[in-house]
Design a protein around this motif. Structure first.
Motif, mmCIF file in Angstrom:
data_model
loop_
_atom_site.group_PDB
_atom_site.id
_atom_site.type_symbol
_atom_site.label_atom_id
_atom_site.label_comp_id
_atom_site.label_asym_id
_atom_site.label_seq_id
_atom_site.Cartn_x
_atom_site.Cartn_y
_atom_site.Cartn_z
ATOM 1 N N MET A 1 0.768 -1.303 0.044
ATOM 2 C CA MET A 1 0.069 0.031 -0.152
ATOM 3 C C MET A 1 0.785 1.252 -0.126
ATOM 4 S SD MET A 1 -3.185 0.108 -0.495
ATOM 5 C CE MET A 1 -3.514 1.575 0.067
ATOM 6 N N MET A 2 1.959 1.393 0.748
ATOM 7 C CA MET A 2 2.851 2.457 0.946
ATOM 8 C C MET A 2 3.352 2.861 -0.479
ATOM 9 S SD MET A 2 4.215 2.477 4.862
ATOM 10 C CE MET A 2 4.804 0.874 4.806
ATOM 11 N N PRO A 3 4.131 2.027 -0.962
ATOM 12 C CA PRO A 3 4.813 2.113 -2.264
ATOM 13 C C PRO A 3 3.594 2.605 -3.259
ATOM 14 C CG PRO A 3 5.279 0.004 -1.672
ATOM 15 C CD PRO A 3 4.550 0.655 -0.626
ATOM 16 N N TRP B 1 0.760 3.955 -2.801
ATOM 17 C CA TRP B 1 0.376 5.362 -2.494
ATOM 18 C C TRP B 1 1.426 6.533 -2.918
ATOM 19 C CZ3 TRP B 1 -4.666 6.276 -1.224
ATOM 20 C CH2 TRP B 1 -5.310 7.533 -0.951
ATOM 21 N N HIS B 2 2.375 6.055 -2.831
ATOM 22 C CA HIS B 2 3.638 6.972 -3.112
ATOM 23 C C HIS B 2 3.625 7.255 -4.485
ATOM 24 C CE1 HIS B 2 7.672 8.841 -2.626
ATOM 25 N NE2 HIS B 2 8.013 8.479 -3.616
ATOM 26 N N LYS C 1 -2.270 11.192 -3.570
ATOM 27 C CA LYS C 1 -1.895 12.391 -3.894
ATOM 28 C C LYS C 1 -1.385 13.038 -2.453
ATOM 29 C CE LYS C 1 -5.125 13.751 -7.212
ATOM 30 N NZ LYS C 1 -6.415 13.988 -7.733
ATOM 31 N N GLN C 2 -1.362 12.210 -1.387
ATOM 32 C CA GLN C 2 -0.936 12.714 -0.059
ATOM 33 C C GLN C 2 0.522 12.166 0.447
ATOM 34 O OE1 GLN C 2 -4.113 11.724 -0.614
ATOM 35 N NE2 GLN C 2 -5.242 13.877 -0.343
ATOM 36 N N ASN C 3 1.451 12.620 0.323
ATOM 37 C CA ASN C 3 2.752 11.875 0.788
ATOM 38 C C ASN C 3 3.557 12.875 1.605
ATOM 39 O OD1 ASN C 3 3.022 9.291 -0.449
ATOM 40 N ND2 ASN C 3 1.945 10.351 -2.061
ATOM 41 N N SER C 4 4.313 12.390 2.520
ATOM 42 C CA SER C 4 5.278 13.162 3.124
ATOM 43 C C SER C 4 6.694 12.679 2.688
ATOM 44 C CB SER C 4 5.120 12.792 4.796
ATOM 45 O OG SER C 4 6.314 13.527 5.400
ATOM 46 N N THR C 5 7.284 13.670 1.835
ATOM 47 C CA THR C 5 8.724 13.235 1.237
ATOM 48 C C THR C 5 9.611 13.590 1.926
ATOM 49 O OG1 THR C 5 8.326 15.170 0.107
ATOM 50 C CG2 THR C 5 7.624 13.184 -1.386
#
Lengths: 567, 183
Positions: free
Chosen positions: B35-37, B39-40, B44-48
């Motif tokens: 799920m995490m990669p 969503w990356h 649209k919501q990511n903390s880079t």
């Protein structure tokens, strides 16, 4: 035998045979189990009083403490609960786990004294300097916030003292193996304690790496460490130390489900592998606290927060199956075979050690585990970081889980080690329920208020002008749950201390039975040892758990998708 | 037995219900890991974590320059006895840089943004650690002194938003607020 003096079955060995279990108890271990356990319970009571004051302050209608005392007591609460109560009690558990189950005596009394002395001195230093108002920095003491040097020195002393106790544990295991005090493989309870001890070493080394330069900075000897570096290493201490608790708690689940119901692990190989997974992957959890930090990239966060593909979460899901499965199997072998859940109603729910264990498992798994994994998902953390959802999560892991399991353990430790029967046994039967329900209310109040954006570690939610009646309502639930949980905690502490002074002595006889389910006529011990499909109730329960997990997890992705796009 | 050393062979693989559960659990761990990669790249919501080191004095100077050249008004706080009584309102150019400075105890300045436009929001602190918590959206990011934390942000709803501080920063922490207006 080359060193027969190390075995407790040797003639003239410094120990006694337990009148209840028939197991050998080493006198030296017994003394230090008593010292550490009682100290732990004293710090639990101190932290509990602080908890009540905090709950009554965050309950906005009551708003008890003034602002400076709120943050002071919050620092005090965190240190006493998460560090002092837990570490003292864990040292007691380690001393038990390396002696009695292995029929072996404690390696060194001097080292045990040194450990206890350092831990107690450090604890008193930290508590003093916080209450003196010189360390209003929260448990995390994030730089550039700076406390009085005694604060850091006290924590370093507690950590070194704990490491010394852990060394005594390892040395005892080594000598027991070398001298052949036992044959075969160590029991699962000792194995779990060993896993906890290994994680504790790694954890406390992180503590040294971060606390020593912070201490020298507070003395004015060195430059200020970088705040981002501090967060990374501090959480190697802060998060991992909670995984020591998870390990110790799981070992206690195995111990108490065995004592109260006669359960055994259904598969030793799988259970032990799960403990090894904790050791290998739990150290990545530091990243959970840095998910919305500057300077750490997505790849690093994804790999670390998932503990490398959730292998440590897998370990917890394994224990969450094997503990109830062991209980179900034991109950079915005793003849409680009605339907899928017939065995559940026959469980000894009035035995506080059993109800404490069962509540601990359910609260830890259903509430703590599901929220923890979800909030620790890299992107979902955006809608959770530093809100009350975070303490909402860890009050159901470390309090509803670990503390409740340790309380349950005390209902056997005090009769068996202090050799006195509990006073007011009827009250003791209610205590785990009171505490469990109270802390669950606290966690619900925190989690729902947090999902409305209410920050953690904040004295007031009216000054911002953004929180409505619903947020206030949930803080009220937090406050009322806090009163209930504190009542449960106070009863526990009073019962324990009262028993030490006024409990009926039981030397030479068995302790009063808290109640265990009797085997029904015609039942056969071990009859289901080869039936791998006997745990019907447990598989239904765990699949229901997985369904709840999935619903909560994807609901949070949906909530995240509703906020502004951000990179 | 859980309390006694094991003297019989105990190493055997999972079977029956345990094997079923283990399979389900591993599958679930696999789903969560993907799920995490996913969503990356698709979410649209990511903390880079995009960040640059910056001296607090330099960040202060950049913020002052940003305020001086883009100021569009003044925000007066209607809450009585608030620590933050008024703030300059500043509107960054669409697609441009905005600076927001956390200090004990306010978020400075107030920002006016346009719905649907994308901005590079620079966050830093002049003193202690602070928590950027945008309410009532409940979006939260950590703010450290010495680090310029850049969020590439696109407002998709309009109205008045309050920035709350959610990292403890001393006695005035609960009253540390700021404003973002989206039109």
């Amino acid at each position: 035998m080359s060193h027969p003096s190390h075995s407790l079955s040797a003639p003239g060995a410094p120990g006694r045979v337990c009148g209840t279990t028939g197991l050998s108890v080493c006198f030296a271990a017994q003394r230090f189990i008593k010292l550490n356990a009682v100290s732990g319970i004293v710090f639990l009571l101190l932290g509990g009083i602080a908890a009540l004051l905090l709950a009554l302050t965050r309950w906005q209608t009551v708003h008890l403490l003034p602002v400076d005392w709120f943050y002071r007591i919050l620092t005090f609460h965190g240190i006493n609960m998460l560090i002092l109560w837990i570490l003292f009690f864990e040292v007691a558990i380690l001393y038990f786990a390396c002696t009695t189950p292995l029929n072996c005596r404690l390696f060194s009394r001097k080292i045990a004294w040194a450990s206890f002395g350092m831990m107690l001195t450090g604890a008193v230093m930290v508590d003093y300097i916080i209450l003196a108002g010189r360390a209003d920095v929260m448990m995390t003491s994030y730089l550039p916030l700076l406390a009085h040097p005694l604060f850091y020195l006290g924590i370093i002393l507690v950590a070194v003292g704990t490491l010394t106790g852990v060394f005594n544990f390892f040395a005892t295991l080594y000598v027991a193996k070398r001298d052949g005090a036992y044959t075969g493989s160590m029991p699962i309870v000792t194995f779990g304690a060993l896993a906890a001890a290994i994680i504790a070493v790694v954890t406390l080394l992180h503590g040294a790496v971060v606390m020593i330069p912070t201490f020298t900075y507070s003395m004015g000897w060195t430059a200020q460490p970088d705040p981002a570096w501090y967060r990374l290493i501090w959480w190697g201490l802060g998060h991992q130390s909670q995984q020591v608790n998870v390990c110790a708690m799981v070992a206690v689940w195995y111990l108490l489900s065995h004592i109260t119901v006669g359960a055994r692990p259904i598969n030793e190989a799988v259970c032990r592998t799960a403990f090894v997974l904790y050791i290998l992957f739990i150290n990545l959890a530091s990243a959970h606290h840095l998910l919305v930090d500057p300077g750490v990239g997505a790849t690093w966060k994804i790999w670390n927060t998932s503990y490398a593909m959730y292998l440590a979460v897998l370990a917890s899901m394994i224990h969450g199956f094997t503990v109830p499965a062991g209980v179900e199997l034991a109950m079915r072998e005793k003849g409680y075979t009605n339907g899928i859940f017939g065995w559940v109603t026959a469980l000894p729910w009035r035995n506080p050690a059993f109800s404490g264990t069962a509540l601990s498992l359910v609260i830890f798994g259903f509430l703590g585990g599901i929220t923890g994994v979800t909030l620790g998902t890299q992107q979902i953390n955006i809608i959770a970081h530093n809100t009350l959802r975070i303490p909402g999560h860890f009050h159901v892991t470390v309090v509803g889980g670990t503390t409740l399991a340790f309380m349950a353990l005390a209902y056997y430790v005090i009769p068996l080690i202090f050799q006195r029967d509990f006073i007011f046994r009827g009250v003791a039967r209610v205590q785990p329920w009171l505490f469990g329900i109270g802390i669950t209310m606290v966690a619900f109040g925190m989690s729902f208020a947090g999902s409305m954006g209410v920050p953690r570690r904040s004295w007031d939610i009216d000054a911002q002008g953004v929180y409505g009646p619903a947020a206030h309502l949930w803080l009220g639930v937090l406050g009322m749950g806090g009163i209930l949980a504190f009542t449960g905690l106070l009863i526990f502490a009073l019962l324990c201390v009262g028993t030490l002074f006024f409990g009926a002595k039981i030397e030479g006889r068995a302790m009063a039975d808290w109640g265990t389910p009797p085997a029904l006529a015609g039942s056969q011990p071990g009859s289901l040892a080869h039936d791998h499909y006997a745990t019907k109730g447990t598989i239904v329960l765990t699949l229901a758990f997985l369904a709840c997990f999935a619903v909560y997890y994807f609901a949070n992705w949906k909530a995240l998708a509703d906020v502004w796009p951000v990179r | 037995m859980s309390l006694r050393p094991l003297t019989t062979p105990w190493f055997h693989g999972p079977a029956g219900h345990e094997k079923i559960w283990l399979g389900c659990a591993i599958l679930w761990c696999f789903v969560m890991s993907l799920m995490m990669p996913y969503w990356h790249f698709r979410g649209k919501q990511n903390s880079t974590g995009e960040a640059y080191t910056v001296k607090p004095a330099d960040f202060f100077a950049r913020t002052e320059k940003f305020v001086a050249s883009n100021r569009v008004g003044t925000f007066k706080n209607p809450i009585a006895n608030a620590l933050m009584t008024e703030l300059p309102i500043v509107e960054p150019p669409a697609g441009g840089d905005a600076y927001l400075m956390g200090r004990m105890w306010q978020w400075y300045p107030a920002l006016r943004l346009r719905k649907g436009e994308t901005y590079r929001l620079h966050l830093s602190s002049l003193d202690l650690q602070h928590g950027f918590s945008l309410q009532p959206l409940n979006m939260n990011f950590q703010v450290l002194p010495g680090y310029d934390h850049v969020l590439t942000l696109t407002p998709t709803s309009t109205g008045e938003f309050t920035i709350v501080c959610n990292e403890f920063c001393g006695a005035g922490h609960h009253a540390m607020t700021g404003k973002i207006f989206v039109e």
